[in-house]
Design a protein around this motif. Structure first.
Motif, PDB file in Angstrom:
ATOM      1  N   PHE A 642      29.923  50.200  42.883  1.00 21.90           N
ATOM      2  CA  PHE A 642      31.298  49.765  43.111  1.00 21.90           C
ATOM      3  C   PHE A 642      32.015  50.773  44.008  1.00 21.90           C
ATOM      4  CE2 PHE A 642      30.491  47.857  38.792  1.00 21.90           C
ATOM      5  CZ  PHE A 642      30.358  46.557  39.263  1.00 21.90           C
ATOM      6  N   THR A 643      32.602  50.258  45.075  1.00 22.45           N
ATOM      7  CA  THR A 643      33.303  51.112  46.042  1.00 22.45           C
ATOM      8  C   THR A 643      34.715  50.607  46.299  1.00 22.45           C
ATOM      9  OG1 THR A 643      32.202  49.808  47.776  1.00 22.45           O
ATOM     10  CG2 THR A 643      31.264  51.979  47.258  1.00 22.45           C
ATOM     11  N   VAL A 644      34.824  49.379  46.814  1.00 24.41           N
ATOM     12  CA  VAL A 644      36.129  48.815  47.171  1.00 24.41           C
ATOM     13  C   VAL A 644      36.659  47.864  46.097  1.00 24.41           C
ATOM     14  CG1 VAL A 644      35.597  49.015  49.618  1.00 24.41           C
ATOM     15  CG2 VAL A 644      35.077  46.881  48.439  1.00 24.41           C
ATOM     16  N   GLU A 645      35.886  47.627  45.034  1.00 23.67           N
ATOM     17  CA  GLU A 645      36.244  46.624  44.032  1.00 23.67           C
ATOM     18  C   GLU A 645      37.329  47.130  43.067  1.00 23.67           C
ATOM     19  OE1 GLU A 645      32.124  45.856  45.502  1.00 23.67           O
ATOM     20  OE2 GLU A 645      33.194  47.620  44.746  1.00 23.67           O
ATOM     21  N   LYS A 646      38.194  46.212  42.656  1.00 20.71           N
ATOM     22  CA  LYS A 646      39.187  46.476  41.622  1.00 20.71           C
ATOM     23  C   LYS A 646      38.591  46.174  40.241  1.00 20.71           C
ATOM     24  CE  LYS A 646      42.304  47.505  44.666  1.00 20.71           C
ATOM     25  NZ  LYS A 646      42.694  48.930  44.857  1.00 20.71           N
ATOM     26  N   PHE A 647      39.373  46.488  39.189  1.00 25.05           N
ATOM     27  CA  PHE A 647      38.891  46.331  37.812  1.00 25.05           C
ATOM     28  C   PHE A 647      38.392  44.907  37.550  1.00 25.05           C
ATOM     29  CE2 PHE A 647      39.432  45.093  33.417  1.00 25.05           C
ATOM     30  CZ  PHE A 647      38.902  46.153  32.706  1.00 25.05           C
TER      31      PHE A 647
END
Length: 685
Positions: A642-647
């Motif tokens: 996970f890099t750019v992903e939100k919760f």
């Protein structure tokens, strides 16, 4: 210091030798990182190895691609062929290839390729322990960093001094591979860094052009410094360049290695005329990063490709300019054949004796001057005589034809002496086939921030990789969750805050020996022998360039704990010279910049430890709906990055993979054209 020149073709090789190279590096028909170079067959290589050895020039052969499982047998045979023809060293990237070399041709000299991304003393120390006698450092290092390594390393240190430089750390670029299927790690880079891009700031274009295209390197003004700090070998890039280029560049560097002093405007212009991208840079060496290192307006050669007459002569196919100093001793006594000895400065001696005896001269006798002049006719040979001693009786003669014959025989004998090399041992070994059993595959997560970490904890992920700087701020982790510190992608010394550490380099393995070590995909594990090499690590993450069949083949020959990347925006490039800073800007870790390519794909640029910029793929790998194909592999874990992903995104993605692993068959894929399968179904050539 050794001057090491590129030999991408037969004519380029002769140009390098005739221009004064101490060694050349070249590729054969397999396993070389310049697939599109002319390269050499084994038969041709034998001829050119002899040619180089005649002039005292060493031959380093590139075996610096990652090796597939199905290629191991071919590699073993290839290594034996190289051993038979007497090459002087192998330049290697793949740790599995190193293990195969040691078990097949154990006396072969090993040089660590710049593709190994060695940026520290720790990296050199690891390779010294593996038996490497020389390490080619990453091009990104400064004078101070190189000096520190040279002063504390046992291995010889080689650095690039002239030619093209990659935007990404060599060995860490996946851009050509992921986007076009042409892997730089397999010698087929399509050079996406030389294409135009738009730099986007919060979605708006702030710069258009060749924002990933560096100028060529030139350290010709730093030769005395490189010598002072202890560098062993100076490497010139250019196996895809023409022979005249090799001649011009080697000639100028040879001149200033021998005479010292400042480079004249004329000689610098010769380098610029040979090839340049709007000038040269010494930015990495001097620590001057930024836009001056870049060729933003054009990615191509801006030179006129003008070459001096001298450079052209040295690049000619029949060039015979470089001469080997020899001494001659000749004796001609009455009623005896001519005896001739030739010797060089390297301790070689050759002796020849004629078949005709001298006779009393009836008319004009042979005198010392005439015999001397005849013996000195070495024009078509590679020799020139700087010391001759003649003994001749008075009043005798011998046919000129006989003198010429003895001289030729002696020259040929000295040539053979100089070309002789002792061959190393050749051994046979078989890869051990392991009856690897299927295991219960677990999910692991790599996170970049606390929000992603909370999503992983919520979904009961038991192994979480997190940046070392983030680990100290994480709270409320259950006792049964294993938090692994992710060390810097490009090695730098850190105070690792957990018992386990995810490493990206041999340097980190060397440094953190007191920790439980997990191997990241940047170790470029491509075959079972590399996996076995790292087999003592807690986990070995396989290269994302492998397809399902290649992973299956690899699994059958290793007992290492194996992980694959099943989700994530794969980092395509790792850059020391940040393209954002080169534009006079900085996102300070906030992820507000992207690159947009000609197909309108947008690639996020993220910041990492040490101010290293990473370009992420525009689309994530997604395999939840194809998890059955991954479950067929005898792997141990699947990592979600996970890099750019939100919760919410992380929560949803983890849930999809968990349900798929539990056997649920109706797990849907992501929206069309928003994801990629990576290389699981295609692989690289």
């Amino acid at each position: 210091m050794e001057l090491l020149a590129p030999a991408g073709s037969r004519q380029a090789l002769t140009a390098a030798v005739q221009s004064g190279a101490d060694a050349v590096y070249l590729g054969g028909p397999q396993f070389g990182a310049r697939y599109s170079a002319e390269n050499f067959t084994i038969e041709e290589m034998k001829t050119w190895v002899d040619y180089c050895h005649l002039y005292g020039v060493d031959v380093h052969v590139t075996v610096n691609t990652l090796v597939k499982e199905k290629e191991i047998e071919s590699l073993k045979e290839y290594l034996k062929q190289l051993n038979k023809i007497g090459v002087d060293a192998l330049i290697v990237q793949d740790m599995g290839a190193v293990e195969i070399i040691k078990k097949t041709v154990p006396d072969m000299t090993l040089h660590a390729s710049t593709q190994m991304t060695v940026t520290s003393l720790e990296g050199v120390k690891y390779l010294e322990d593996m038996g490497f006698s020389r390490v080619v450092l990453a091009r990104e290092l400064s004078e101070k960093e190189i000096e520190h390594i040279c002063k504390n390393a046992k291995a010889e240190i080689e650095v690039f001094v002239h030619g093209a430089i990659c935007m990404c750390y060599s060995g860490q670029c996946l851009m050509s591979s992921i986007l076009g299927g042409r892997s730089g790690n397999r010698g087929r880079c399509a050079q996406p860094c030389r294409l135009p891009y738009d730099l986007l700031e919060n979605g708006k274009t702030v710069k258009s052009g060749y924002v990933l295209s560096p100028k060529d390197m030139a350290l010709v003004n730093d030769l005395e410094t490189l010598k002072r700090i202890g560098v062993t070998s100076l490497k010139i890039e250019g196996r895809l360049k023409r022979a005249e280029y090799v001649s011009a560049v080697v000639g100028v560097y040879r001149k200033y290695l021998d005479k010292g002093g400042n480079v004249s405007k004329k000689d610098m212009q010769e380098l610029l005329d040979a090839f340049s991208r709007t000038g040269f840079t010494d930015g990495y060496f001097k620590g001057n990063l930024g836009k001056n290192m870049m060729s933003h307006d054009t990615p191509s050669n801006s030179a006129e490709n003008k070459f001096t007459d001298e450079a052209k002569k040295r690049a000619a196919e029949d060039a015979n300019i470089r001469k080997i100093n020899t001494g001659i001793m000749g004796t001609l006594n009455i009623d005896a054949p001519l005896e001739l000895t030739m010797y060089d400065n390297d301790g070689h001696y050759a002796y020849a004796q004629g078949t005709l005896k001298s006779e009393k001269a009836l008319h004009k006798p042979m005198d010392e001057k005439r015999l001397r002049d005849q013996l000195l006719k070495l024009g078509s040979t590679p020799f020139e005589c700087d010391d001759i001693n003649i003994t001749i009786d008075n009043g005798i003669t011998i046919p000129i034809k006989e003198i010429n014959s003895v001289r030729r025989e002696c020259c040929e004998s000295l040539i053979n002496q100089r070309q002789m090399r002792e061959k190393g041992r050749e051994l046979d070994f078989e890869i051990e086939h392991i009856n690897r059993k299927n295991t219960n595959i677990i999910l692991t997560c790599e996170v970049s921030d606390e929000e992603q970490f909370k999503a992983a904890v919520k979904n009961n992920i038991k192994r979480i990789y997190a940046p070392n700087d983030l680990v100290g701020t994480l709270k409320d982790a259950p006792d049964d969750v294993e938090i692994i510190s992710k060390s810097a992608d490009i090695f730098c010394e850190e105070n690792i805050k957990t018992d386990g550490v995810l490493v990206s380099s041999p340097a980190a393995i060397y440094k953190y020996q007191d920790k439980e070590i997990y191997g990241d995909f940047r170790l470029n594990v491509f075959n079972s022998q590399t996996a076995q090499h790292y087999g003592d690590l807690k986990t070995v993450t396989l290269s994302p360039e492998l397809n399902l069949h290649e992973i299956a083949d690899l699994c059958e020959n290793t007992n290492a704990d194996l992980e694959v990347i099943g989700y994530g925006h794969i980092p395509l490039m790792m850059m020391k010279n940040c393209p954002i800073k080169a534009m006079g800007k900085c996102q300070k870790g906030k992820m507000i910049y992207k690159l947009k390519d000609r197909k309108r794909e947008e690639f996020p640029i993220v910041c990492s430890k040490g101010c290293i910029a990473k370009i992420l793929n525009s689309k994530p790998i997604f395999m939840a709906d194809k998890i059955a194909d991954l479950k067929k592999l005898k792997i141990n874990s699947i990592r979600l990055i996970f890099t750019v992903e939100k919760f919410a995104q992380c929560d949803k993605i983890i849930d999809m993979y968990k349900r798929a692993l539990n056997g649920e068959k109706n797990v849907q894929s992501m929206t069309e054209n928003t994801y990629t399968r990576g290389h699981f179904y295609r692989g690289v050539l």
